[in-house]
Structures are given as C-alpha cells and as structure tokens.
Design a protein around this motif. Structure first.
Motif, PDB file in Angstrom:
ATOM      1  N   LEU A   1     -15.258 -10.142  12.872  1.00 10.48           N
ATOM      2  CA  LEU A   1     -15.299 -11.263  13.809  1.00 10.48           C
ATOM      3  C   LEU A   1     -16.450 -12.188  13.434  1.00 10.48           C
ATOM      4  N   GLY A   2     -16.161 -13.446  13.234  1.00 10.92           N
ATOM      5  CA  GLY A   2     -17.239 -14.399  12.938  1.00 10.92           C
ATOM      6  C   GLY A   2     -16.729 -15.606  12.184  1.00 10.92           C
ATOM      7  N   ASP A   3     -17.650 -16.522  11.938  1.00 13.24           N
ATOM      8  CA  ASP A   3     -17.335 -17.735  11.187  1.00 13.24           C
ATOM      9  C   ASP A   3     -17.349 -17.387   9.693  1.00 13.24           C
ATOM     10  N   ALA A   4     -16.224 -17.582   9.032  1.00 10.46           N
ATOM     11  CA  ALA A   4     -16.102 -17.205   7.620  1.00 10.46           C
ATOM     12  C   ALA A   4     -17.204 -17.832   6.766  1.00 10.46           C
ATOM     13  N   ASN A   5     -17.640 -19.036   7.149  1.00  8.64           N
ATOM     14  CA  ASN A   5     -18.668 -19.718   6.348  1.00  8.64           C
ATOM     15  C   ASN A   5     -19.971 -18.919   6.303  1.00  8.64           C
TER      16      ASN A   5
ATOM     17  N   ILE B   1     -11.257 -12.085   7.987  1.00  9.11           N
ATOM     18  CA  ILE B   1     -12.298 -12.683   8.845  1.00  9.11           C
ATOM     19  C   ILE B   1     -11.642 -13.612   9.871  1.00  9.11           C
ATOM     20  N   GLU B   2     -12.020 -13.431  11.133  1.00  9.80           N
ATOM     21  CA  GLU B   2     -11.447 -14.255  12.205  1.00  9.80           C
ATOM     22  C   GLU B   2     -12.557 -14.696  13.155  1.00  9.80           C
ATOM     23  N   ILE B   3     -12.553 -15.971  13.496  1.00 10.02           N
ATOM     24  CA  ILE B   3     -13.624 -16.530  14.341  1.00 10.02           C
ATOM     25  C   ILE B   3     -13.320 -16.370  15.840  1.00 10.02           C
ATOM     26  N   ASN B   4     -12.033 -16.243  16.170  1.00  8.65           N
ATOM     27  CA  ASN B   4     -11.620 -16.247  17.576  1.00  8.65           C
ATOM     28  C   ASN B   4     -11.462 -14.801  18.073  1.00  8.65           C
TER      29      ASN B   4
ATOM     30  N   VAL C   1       1.163 -19.910  17.479  1.00  3.93           N
ATOM     31  CA  VAL C   1       0.127 -19.379  16.576  1.00  3.93           C
ATOM     32  C   VAL C   1       0.614 -19.635  15.150  1.00  3.93           C
ATOM     33  N   PRO C   2      -0.159 -20.401  14.366  1.00  7.79           N
ATOM     34  CA  PRO C   2       0.309 -20.662  12.998  1.00  7.79           C
ATOM     35  C   PRO C   2       0.140 -19.420  12.117  1.00  7.79           C
ATOM     36  N   ILE C   3       1.233 -18.988  11.502  1.00 14.20           N
ATOM     37  CA  ILE C   3       1.181 -17.863  10.553  1.00 14.20           C
ATOM     38  C   ILE C   3       1.885 -18.303   9.272  1.00 14.20           C
ATOM     39  N   ILE C   4       1.723 -17.533   8.217  1.00 12.09           N
ATOM     40  CA  ILE C   4       2.374 -17.922   6.958  1.00 12.09           C
ATOM     41  C   ILE C   4       3.888 -18.003   7.169  1.00 12.09           C
ATOM     42  N   HIS C   5       4.509 -18.947   6.480  1.00 10.52           N
ATOM     43  CA  HIS C   5       5.952 -19.132   6.593  1.00 10.52           C
ATOM     44  C   HIS C   5       6.652 -17.965   5.897  1.00 10.52           C
TER      45      HIS C   5
ATOM     46  N   LEU D   1      -7.046 -17.832   1.352  1.00 12.53           N
ATOM     47  CA  LEU D   1      -7.709 -18.800   2.237  1.00 12.53           C
ATOM     48  C   LEU D   1      -6.691 -19.352   3.229  1.00 12.53           C
ATOM     49  N   ASP D   2      -6.890 -19.030   4.515  1.00 13.37           N
ATOM     50  CA  ASP D   2      -5.945 -19.490   5.541  1.00 13.37           C
ATOM     51  C   ASP D   2      -6.677 -19.722   6.876  1.00 13.37           C
ATOM     52  N   GLY D   3      -7.947 -20.126   6.783  1.00 13.03           N
ATOM     53  CA  GLY D   3      -8.723 -20.422   7.998  1.00 13.03           C
ATOM     54  C   GLY D   3      -8.718 -21.922   8.249  1.00 13.03           C
ATOM     55  N   ALA D   4      -9.872 -22.455   8.659  1.00 14.19           N
ATOM     56  CA  ALA D   4      -9.954 -23.894   8.946  1.00 14.19           C
ATOM     57  C   ALA D   4      -9.717 -24.684   7.655  1.00 14.19           C
TER      58      ALA D   4
ATOM     59  N   LEU E   1      -9.176 -10.198   0.233  1.00 11.30           N
ATOM     60  CA  LEU E   1     -10.055 -10.771   1.254  1.00 11.30           C
ATOM     61  C   LEU E   1      -9.309 -11.966   1.845  1.00 11.30           C
ATOM     62  N   GLU E   2      -9.148 -11.945   3.161  1.00 12.97           N
ATOM     63  CA  GLU E   2      -8.421 -13.039   3.830  1.00 12.97           C
ATOM     64  C   GLU E   2      -9.370 -13.782   4.765  1.00 12.97           C
ATOM     65  N   ILE E   3      -9.283 -15.101   4.738  1.00  5.51           N
ATOM     66  CA  ILE E   3     -10.021 -15.924   5.708  1.00  5.51           C
ATOM     67  C   ILE E   3      -8.987 -16.436   6.709  1.00  5.51           C
ATOM     68  N   GLY E   4      -9.102 -16.018   7.959  1.00  4.84           N
ATOM     69  CA  GLY E   4      -8.138 -16.437   8.994  1.00  4.84           C
ATOM     70  C   GLY E   4      -7.110 -15.347   9.265  1.00  4.84           C
ATOM     71  N   THR E   5      -7.405 -14.502  10.264  1.00  7.86           N
ATOM     72  CA  THR E   5      -6.548 -13.344  10.571  1.00  7.86           C
ATOM     73  C   THR E   5      -5.424 -13.719  11.532  1.00  7.86           C
ATOM     74  N   ALA E   6      -5.745 -14.534  12.521  1.00  6.81           N
ATOM     75  CA  ALA E   6      -4.879 -14.821  13.672  1.00  6.81           C
ATOM     76  C   ALA E   6      -4.414 -13.492  14.282  1.00  6.81           C
ATOM     77  N   ILE E   7      -3.104 -13.260  14.385  1.00  3.61           N
ATOM     78  CA  ILE E   7      -2.624 -12.038  15.071  1.00  3.61           C
ATOM     79  C   ILE E   7      -2.420 -10.872  14.098  1.00  3.61           C
ATOM     80  N   GLY E   8      -2.837 -11.036  12.854  1.00  2.00           N
ATOM     81  CA  GLY E   8      -2.761  -9.931  11.890  1.00  2.00           C
ATOM     82  C   GLY E   8      -1.467  -9.878  11.098  1.00  2.00           C
ATOM     83  N   TYR E   9      -0.622 -10.898  11.283  1.00  8.45           N
ATOM     84  CA  TYR E   9       0.700 -10.889  10.621  1.00  8.45           C
ATOM     85  C   TYR E   9       0.585 -10.808   9.097  1.00  8.45           C
ATOM     86  N   SER E  10      -0.185 -11.724   8.509  1.00  6.63           N
ATOM     87  CA  SER E  10      -0.258 -11.717   7.036  1.00  6.63           C
ATOM     88  C   SER E  10      -0.988 -10.477   6.524  1.00  6.63           C
ATOM     89  N   SER E  11      -2.027 -10.017   7.233  1.00  4.84           N
ATOM     90  CA  SER E  11      -2.747  -8.800   6.797  1.00  4.84           C
ATOM     91  C   SER E  11      -1.781  -7.616   6.735  1.00  4.84           C
TER      92      SER E  11
HETATM   93  C1  LIG Z   1      -3.361 -20.193  10.114  1.00  3.10           C
HETATM   94  S1  LIG Z   1      -4.178 -19.046  11.124  1.00  3.10           S
HETATM   95  C2  LIG Z   1      -4.157 -17.582  10.159  1.00  3.10           C
HETATM   96  C3  LIG Z   1      -2.783 -16.996  10.052  1.00  3.10           C
HETATM   97  C4  LIG Z   1      -2.722 -15.653   9.368  1.00  3.10           C
HETATM   98  N1  LIG Z   1      -3.353 -15.684   8.058  1.00  3.10           N
HETATM   99  C5  LIG Z   1      -1.274 -15.256   9.200  1.00  3.10           C
HETATM  100  O1  LIG Z   1      -0.587 -15.849   8.359  1.00  3.10           O
HETATM  101  O2  LIG Z   1      -0.823 -14.349   9.924  1.00  3.10           O
HETATM  102  C6  LIG Z   1      -5.847 -19.564  10.960  1.00  3.10           C
HETATM  103  C7  LIG Z   1      -6.854 -18.663  11.694  1.00  3.10           C
HETATM  104  O3  LIG Z   1      -8.152 -18.976  11.167  1.00  3.10           O
HETATM  105  C8  LIG Z   1      -9.085 -18.851  12.217  1.00  3.10           C
HETATM  106  N2  LIG Z   1     -10.286 -19.622  11.844  1.00  3.10           N
HETATM  107  C9  LIG Z   1     -10.497 -20.959  11.958  1.00  3.10           C
HETATM  108  N3  LIG Z   1     -11.723 -21.276  11.516  1.00  3.10           N
HETATM  109  C10 LIG Z   1     -12.305 -20.130  11.089  1.00  3.10           C
HETATM  110  C11 LIG Z   1     -13.564 -19.818  10.558  1.00  3.10           C
HETATM  111  N4  LIG Z   1     -14.491 -20.761  10.337  1.00  3.10           N
HETATM  112  N5  LIG Z   1     -13.830 -18.527  10.251  1.00  3.10           N
HETATM  113  C12 LIG Z   1     -12.903 -17.566  10.459  1.00  3.10           C
HETATM  114  N6  LIG Z   1     -11.687 -17.799  10.987  1.00  3.10           N
HETATM  115  C13 LIG Z   1     -11.379 -19.065  11.293  1.00  3.10           C
HETATM  116  C14 LIG Z   1      -8.358 -19.394  13.428  1.00  3.10           C
HETATM  117  O4  LIG Z   1      -8.937 -18.920  14.639  1.00  3.10           O
HETATM  118  C15 LIG Z   1      -6.929 -18.896  13.188  1.00  3.10           C
HETATM  119  O5  LIG Z   1      -6.684 -17.689  13.890  1.00  3.10           O
END
Ligand SMILES: C[S@@+](CC[C@H](N)C(=O)[O-])C[C@H]1O[C@@H](n2cnc3c(N)ncnc32)[C@H](O)[C@@H]1O
Length: 216
Positions: free
Chosen positions: A112-116, A85-88, A36-40, A131-134, A60-70
């Motif tokens: 939950l949803g597509d950030a766009n 915001i997390e799409i998965n 799972v990609p998370i911030i370094h 910004l850390d989503g797609a 406001l964060e785009i891309g939650t993944a497992i909640g690490y950065s939040s």
């Molecule tokens: C790099 S990871 C986020 C890591 C997280 N910020 C952290 O550092 O702990 C990117 C996340 O963005 C989500 N994602 C991809 N496209 C998205 C979209 N259009 N809207 C919301 N989330 C999206 C992916 O499912 C993935 O979980």
C-alpha cells in the motif's frame, strides 16, 4: 469506443476469448459495474502468451486495483511471484480478498502506498514490470523501473494511447492535457532509450512492450 480500434474489431477479438476462470469472470463484471479500470480481455490474453512464452517468473506491477491483473499473471506463470503497488486502501483491501479467494496469497505481495515513493524501497530484480498506475507518472517511474528489471526482461506499459488522445490533437480533452503531454514524453523516451527496444501495440487502450537489452 476506445478510439484505438474499430468497435467491430474489438468485439470480434473478444468473441474469440473464452475466460473459463469463474473468479476472473466475476471480477470483470465487478469492474464493469463499478467503473474500475482493469486490463482489457485482449490485453490480458496477449500478456498471458508473453508470460508463458518468455517463461516469466516474477512481475512488479504498479496499480493493483481489485487484483484482477495480478491474479491473471499468477495464472499465466503457474504461480510465480507478483509484487504489486496500490495507493488506494479500499482497492488494496478488495484485492487482498480477491487474491485470497484465488489462492495466490503466497504468490502476490500487495504494497500500500504511492508507487513513486514505494518503488525506491523495493529490492531485487523482476523479469517483467507492468506499469498500470497513474498515467502521468510513467515517465517519472522509468529509471526506478529499469533498476529493478532483469536484463532481457520486459517493461510493459498499459494505456499508452490513452483513448486515442496521444496520437490525435482533435481527441485531446482539455482536462487531460498534462497526462497527454507526459505520456507523449514517455513514449518518446522509451522509443529512443539506448537500453530499450520498444514496440507500441494498438490493442486495448494501447500497450507498449519494451525489451530491456542485455549489455555485453
Ligand atoms: C488501471 S487501475 C489498475 C488495474 C489493474 N492493473 C488491473 O488490470 O486489474 C490503476 C490503479 O492504480 C492506482 N494508482 C494510481 N496512482 C497510483 C500511485 N501513484 N501509486 C500506486 N497506485 C496508484 C489506482 O488507485 C488504481 O487502482
């Protein structure tokens, strides 16, 4: 090998960091084992210093993944408010559990949803947008992000050097060409945007820090 910094530099920077939060350590291991990609870690450290020194209270964060950065952001803000915001759905469920374990369920809202699409329904203003989503979507999200950012706030974008591919033609993988083109476009736009002052920092996978100018 990140293709951004030499391994020995990255290893040295990481050797100086000592994460003491057992949940964050556990999430780092989980992310590594499950790809799972998370911030370094060094990016997390830079963001923590920025959050504390700028007294950021809402993100406001785009891309939650497992909640690490939040979780790391809430720690740095000494609670504060994160909307993420997390799409998965599977990721969202994992993040919900982790955030509860961290005790930040009243500080972090996961949508939950597509950030766009979701971003258009968000109201209010934030001190910082992360910004850390797609990676190919940053350029499309920019204007909506700026509408939600307090003047004087920061737009921070991760992975902007994308394993070196943004700066070097030789490193570009064919299947990544569209992402690379869009990311280059994004970096051009945030570098030339009249309301932004941007610095691109070659740390982690590349971090763009954009100051949203106060227009008087
Ligand atoms: C790099 S990871 C986020 C890591 C997280 N910020 C952290 O550092 O702990 C990117 C996340 O963005 C989500 N994602 C991809 N496209 C998205 C979209 N259009 N809207 C919301 N989330 C999206 C992916 O499912 C993935 O979980």
């Amino acid at each position: 090998m990140s293709n951004i910094n030499y391994d020995y530099i990255e290893d040295y920077l990481r050797s100086l960091l000592h994460e003491e939060d057992s949940l964050l350590c556990e999430l780092e291991s989980y992310a590594m084992e499950n790809h799972v990609p998370i911030i370094h870690p060094e990016v997390k450290q830079l963001l923590s210093v920025i959050i504390k020194s700028k007294k950021i209270e809402s993100i406001l964060e785009i891309g939650t993944a497992i909640g690490y950065s939040s979780i790391a952001f809430c720690k740095a803000m000494n609670k504060g408010k994160v909307t993420t915001i997390e799409i998965n759905e599977e990721m969202k469920n994992l993040a919900t559990k982790n955030i509860k374990r961290a005790g930040y369920e009243n500080n972090i809202d996961i949508i939950l949803g597509d950030a766009n699409e979701v971003i258009k329904s968000i109201t209010g203003k934030y001190d910082c947008i992360f910004l850390d989503g797609a990676k190919g979507h940053y350029v499309h999200l920019l204007e909506d992000c700026l509408n939600l950012l307090n003047p004087g706030g920061l737009l921070i974008s991760d992975n902007v050097l994308f394993r070196g591919m943004i700066a070097s033609k030789e490193l570009v993988k064919r299947r990544k060409i569209t992402i690379v083109k869009r990311m280059r476009k994004y970096l051009d736009v945030i570098s030339e945007h009249p309301q932004l002052e941007t610095s691109i920092v070659p740390i982690g996978d590349g971090l763009a820090i954009s100051y949203y100018k106060v227009v008087r």
